[in-house]
Enzyme design. Structure first.
Site, PDB file in Angstrom:
ATOM      1  N   ASP A 109      34.207  16.851  -1.273  1.00  0.00           N
ATOM      2  CA  ASP A 109      35.045  18.050  -1.308  1.00  0.00           C
ATOM      3  C   ASP A 109      35.301  18.508   0.122  1.00  0.00           C
ATOM      4  O   ASP A 109      34.352  18.749   0.876  1.00  0.00           O
ATOM      5  CB  ASP A 109      34.270  19.141  -2.078  1.00  0.00           C
ATOM      6  CG  ASP A 109      35.185  20.196  -2.650  1.00  0.00           C
ATOM      7  OD1 ASP A 109      36.415  20.024  -2.603  1.00  0.00           O
ATOM      8  OD2 ASP A 109      34.646  21.192  -3.175  1.00  0.00           O
ATOM      9  N   ASP A 163      31.935  21.692  -2.378  1.00  0.00           N
ATOM     10  CA  ASP A 163      31.502  22.623  -1.329  1.00  0.00           C
ATOM     11  C   ASP A 163      30.794  23.816  -1.972  1.00  0.00           C
ATOM     12  O   ASP A 163      30.254  24.687  -1.289  1.00  0.00           O
ATOM     13  CB  ASP A 163      32.664  23.056  -0.417  1.00  0.00           C
ATOM     14  CG  ASP A 163      33.744  23.842  -1.150  1.00  0.00           C
ATOM     15  OD1 ASP A 163      33.690  23.929  -2.396  1.00  0.00           O
ATOM     16  OD2 ASP A 163      34.659  24.371  -0.484  1.00  0.00           O
ATOM     17  N   SER A 164      30.734  23.830  -3.314  1.00  0.00           N
ATOM     18  CA  SER A 164      29.883  24.794  -4.017  1.00  0.00           C
ATOM     19  C   SER A 164      28.424  24.625  -3.575  1.00  0.00           C
ATOM     20  O   SER A 164      27.593  25.498  -3.834  1.00  0.00           O
ATOM     21  CB  SER A 164      29.999  24.615  -5.537  1.00  0.00           C
ATOM     22  OG  SER A 164      29.824  23.270  -5.909  1.00  0.00           O
ATOM     23  N   LYS A 177      38.661  15.659  -2.328  1.00  0.00           N
ATOM     24  CA  LYS A 177      39.360  16.715  -3.066  1.00  0.00           C
ATOM     25  C   LYS A 177      39.723  17.832  -2.089  1.00  0.00           C
ATOM     26  O   LYS A 177      38.934  18.150  -1.199  1.00  0.00           O
ATOM     27  CB  LYS A 177      38.456  17.278  -4.174  1.00  0.00           C
ATOM     28  CG  LYS A 177      39.047  18.486  -4.889  1.00  0.00           C
ATOM     29  CD  LYS A 177      38.232  18.902  -6.082  1.00  0.00           C
ATOM     30  CE  LYS A 177      37.124  19.892  -5.788  1.00  0.00           C
ATOM     31  NZ  LYS A 177      37.536  21.154  -5.122  1.00  0.00           N
ATOM     32  N   GLU A 206      41.305  24.714 -12.384  1.00  0.00           N
ATOM     33  CA  GLU A 206      40.122  25.568 -12.560  1.00  0.00           C
ATOM     34  C   GLU A 206      40.520  26.939 -13.102  1.00  0.00           C
ATOM     35  O   GLU A 206      41.410  27.604 -12.546  1.00  0.00           O
ATOM     36  CB  GLU A 206      39.381  25.733 -11.218  1.00  0.00           C
ATOM     37  CG  GLU A 206      38.164  26.666 -11.343  1.00  0.00           C
ATOM     38  CD  GLU A 206      37.208  26.626 -10.176  1.00  0.00           C
ATOM     39  OE1 GLU A 206      37.404  25.824  -9.252  1.00  0.00           O
ATOM     40  OE2 GLU A 206      36.247  27.423 -10.197  1.00  0.00           O
ATOM     41  N   GLU A 256      41.677  21.855  -1.963  1.00  0.00           N
ATOM     42  CA  GLU A 256      42.181  22.989  -2.740  1.00  0.00           C
ATOM     43  C   GLU A 256      43.580  23.373  -2.278  1.00  0.00           C
ATOM     44  O   GLU A 256      43.882  23.339  -1.085  1.00  0.00           O
ATOM     45  CB  GLU A 256      41.256  24.202  -2.554  1.00  0.00           C
ATOM     46  CG  GLU A 256      39.877  24.006  -3.131  1.00  0.00           C
ATOM     47  CD  GLU A 256      39.001  25.253  -2.988  1.00  0.00           C
ATOM     48  OE1 GLU A 256      39.521  26.333  -2.614  1.00  0.00           O
ATOM     49  OE2 GLU A 256      37.797  25.143  -3.260  1.00  0.00           O
TER      50      GLU A 256
HETATM   51  O1  KIV Z   1      32.940  22.941  -4.963  1.00  0.00           O
HETATM   52  C1  KIV Z   1      33.029  22.738  -6.180  1.00  0.00           C
HETATM   53  O2  KIV Z   1      32.050  22.476  -6.875  1.00  0.00           O
HETATM   54  C2  KIV Z   1      34.353  22.844  -6.763  1.00  0.00           C
HETATM   55  C3  KIV Z   1      34.409  23.198  -8.202  1.00  0.00           C
HETATM   56  C4  KIV Z   1      34.305  24.665  -8.336  1.00  0.00           C
HETATM   57  C5  KIV Z   1      35.637  22.706  -8.824  1.00  0.00           C
HETATM   58  O3  KIV Z   1      35.322  22.738  -6.074  1.00  0.00           O
END
Ligand code: KIV
Length: 286
Positions: free
Chosen positions: A84, A45-46, A114, A183, A116
């Site tokens: 994500d 989600d970056s 994934k 992280e 968090e």
């Molecule tokens: O969104 C992303 O790229 C991530 C990384 C910062 C681990 O979650």
């Protein structure tokens, strides 16, 4: 090369073979990552910050994530791709988390998701895994809760914070996640957690002793310029390469050096006479 999966990642951990992992958000970067032999791709989600220019990952939606996951899947058909889960796609309820995790698989053909958070999202991890979906946990610096963490700051640097992260890591394994991402934590802590867990533990800013490394492609390729975390190594400076190329293009268009004859099409030979006649006729009347 055959696509690697969960069991291969377990074997790599057992054999001490390091895994490589990068983010990708589009077809070309995913294609290049696969060509280079990267083991896993995260459609992070970056993308909110790297691709859309938001100042955090909070505004990112499921729809945005799915669009980018589909592009990455097409670019890297033989690579393990992880979607994500964006902010509020799994925090609100367990059914919500399962439904949204399932959308990544059904609508974008990713291999895993994934999410968090540690113990506070344990029931979500359990629910997703019970639905037959591969899930990876993500603890330490978790950008979606950076407000609570006091910013994009390293975690686990005190005994109390390290203990919380160890408890989170053990719980995530127990809940059925196939891997864990750490992280921005000290190497001593990631090394200990990597040893404690049977599942693979990967790191971004977590030192050299994890079972593999993740980097954000905008950071490592040098085209995300808003900020660069301490843990990033720049393997290229695409910002410079791209800006230089655009400048050269501007210069060449202004000076008439582009386009040249080699970039232009010719009229078909046996059409030349008729072609010229038509053009002349219209030129005269306009
Ligand atoms: O969104 C992303 O790229 C991530 C990384 C910062 C681990 O979650």
């Amino acid at each position: 090369m055959a696509k690697k999966g969960r069991l291969d990642f377990m074997k790599m951990k057992q054999a001490g073979e390091k895994l490589t992992w990068v983010t990708a958000y589009d077809y070309p970067i995913a294609h290049f990552a696969e060509q280079a032999g990267i083991d896993m791709i995260l459609v992070g989600d970056s993308l909110g910050m790297v691709v859309y220019g938001y100042d955090s990952t909070i505004p990112v939606t499921m729809e945005e994530c799915l669009i980018h996951c589909r592009a990455v899947r097409r670019g890297a058909p033989n690579t393990f791709v992880i979607g994500d889960m964006p902010f509020l796609s799994y925090q609100v309820s367990i059914p919500d988390a399962i439904r949204n995790a399932g959308r990544f698989l059904k609508e974008a053909s990713v291999d895993a998701v994934k999410l968090e958070g540690g113990r506070r999202v344990l029931e979500q991890i359990r629910g997703i895994v019970d639905a037959g979906i591969l899930a990876i946990g993500h603890i330490g610096l978790t950008p979606q809760s950076s407000g609570q963490l006091g910013g994009f700051k390293a975690q686990g640097r005190t005994a109390a914070s390290a203990e919380e992260l160890i408890k989170d890591a053990l719980s995530i394994e127990e809940a059925g996640a196939f891997a864990l991402l750490l992280e921005a934590v000290p190497p001593e802590l990631s090394s200990a957690i990597t040893e404690m867990l049977d599942i693979p533990v990967y790191g971004i800013g977590a030192g050299p002793d994890t079972d593999g490394q993740l980097l954000i492609n905008g950071d490592m390729l040098g085209y995300f310029e808003a900020f660069t975390p301490k843990f990033v190594k720049k393997y290229a400076n695409l910002a410079q390469v791209i800006t230089d190329a655009f400048k050269e293009y501007v210069d060449e268009v202004h000076s008439g050096r582009f386009p040249g004859p080699e970039h232009s099409y010719s009229v078909l030979k046996d059409e030349l006479e008729a072609f010229n006649a038509v053009v002349e006729q219209y030129k005269k009347s306009h």
